[in-house]
Design an enzyme around this catalytic site. Sequence first.
Site, PDB file in Angstrom:
ATOM      1  N   GLY A 184       0.371  -4.392  10.808  1.00 52.72           N
ATOM      2  CA  GLY A 184       1.795  -3.774   9.834  1.00 52.72           C
ATOM      3  C   GLY A 184       1.742  -1.820   9.505  1.00 52.72           C
ATOM      4  O   GLY A 184       1.023  -1.855   9.114  1.00 52.72           O
ATOM      5  N   ALA A 206      -0.791   1.331   6.143  1.00 56.09           N
ATOM      6  CA  ALA A 206      -0.783  -0.053   7.838  1.00 56.09           C
ATOM      7  C   ALA A 206      -1.593  -0.764   6.929  1.00 56.09           C
ATOM      8  O   ALA A 206      -2.564  -1.327   5.971  1.00 56.09           O
ATOM      9  CB  ALA A 206      -1.570   0.621   8.715  1.00 56.09           C
ATOM     10  N   ASP A 207      -1.463  -2.388   7.613  1.00 54.97           N
ATOM     11  CA  ASP A 207      -2.715  -3.247   7.213  1.00 54.97           C
ATOM     12  C   ASP A 207      -3.184  -4.292   8.645  1.00 54.97           C
ATOM     13  O   ASP A 207      -2.440  -4.322   9.331  1.00 54.97           O
ATOM     14  CB  ASP A 207      -2.333  -3.999   5.907  1.00 54.97           C
ATOM     15  N   THR A 208      -4.047  -4.251   8.772  1.00 61.98           N
ATOM     16  CA  THR A 208      -4.815  -4.420  10.471  1.00 61.98           C
ATOM     17  C   THR A 208      -5.557  -5.702   9.545  1.00 61.98           C
ATOM     18  O   THR A 208      -6.662  -5.726   9.000  1.00 61.98           O
ATOM     19  CB  THR A 208      -5.831  -3.947  10.559  1.00 61.98           C
ATOM     20  N   LYS A 223       0.698  -1.151   0.306  1.00 57.46           N
ATOM     21  CA  LYS A 223       0.063  -0.132   0.089  1.00 57.46           C
ATOM     22  C   LYS A 223       0.803   0.979   0.384  1.00 57.46           C
ATOM     23  O   LYS A 223       0.276   1.702  -0.697  1.00 57.46           O
ATOM     24  CB  LYS A 223      -1.142   0.246   1.000  1.00 57.46           C
TER      25      LYS A 223
END
Length: 180
Positions: A103, A66-68, A50
Amino acid sequence: MLILASQSPRRVELLQRITKDFEVEPAQIDERALPISAPATYVQTLAQAKGRAVSDLHPEATVIAADTMVAYQDDLLGKPQDEAAAFAMLKALSGKTHHVHTGVFVHKPDGTEKLQVVTTAVEFWPLSDDEIKQYLACGEYQDKAGAYGIQGQGALLIKGIVGDYYNVMGLPISTLARML
Ligand SMILES: Cc1cn([C@H]2C[C@H](O)[C@@H](COP(=O)(O)OP(=O)(O)OP(=O)(O)O)O2)c(=O)[nH]c1=O
């Protein structure tokens, strides 16, 4: 210039606790194109993809992404496709402890990149089918990894957490502030 590569309203709200001086430019990536790996690695890979999608367009900027994901046993729970999928997720998480991994990627104008993952353990109360249906009726599950929002009515499902609360919401801001 600081850019947040996200369309998540939670991430916008949380980044504003660090600074209000940033722009928002969601990253358009096909998350299915990336190989699924261990949860803590996978969220970093997605956050990096991203972030790079935006930093490639704005190399002179500081870019945050970010990635959750919610991980329970061997399952990686992203955002539920529909209410039935959300019900199944919450049923699986009921009475158990799962982990939320976020992340975080930062690209600096000098081209350097930082990538970290933060993990929070979340324990759910045992939930009856009616409790789950009552929660789903409020609709907040729809854009949330794991089909719950700790910052909303989802708080009523949670017996306790170990680790960063904001990480569960989608942006571990105390860690991010130290990455910038
Ligand atoms: C577990 C949990 C997730 N979430 C949200 C945070 C994220 O917005 C979403 C996880 O999906 P993501 O794919 O990480 O993020 P996103 O698609 O919403 O936004 P973008 O990719 O543009 O950054 O779930 C909560 O708001 N509360 C919670 O308790």
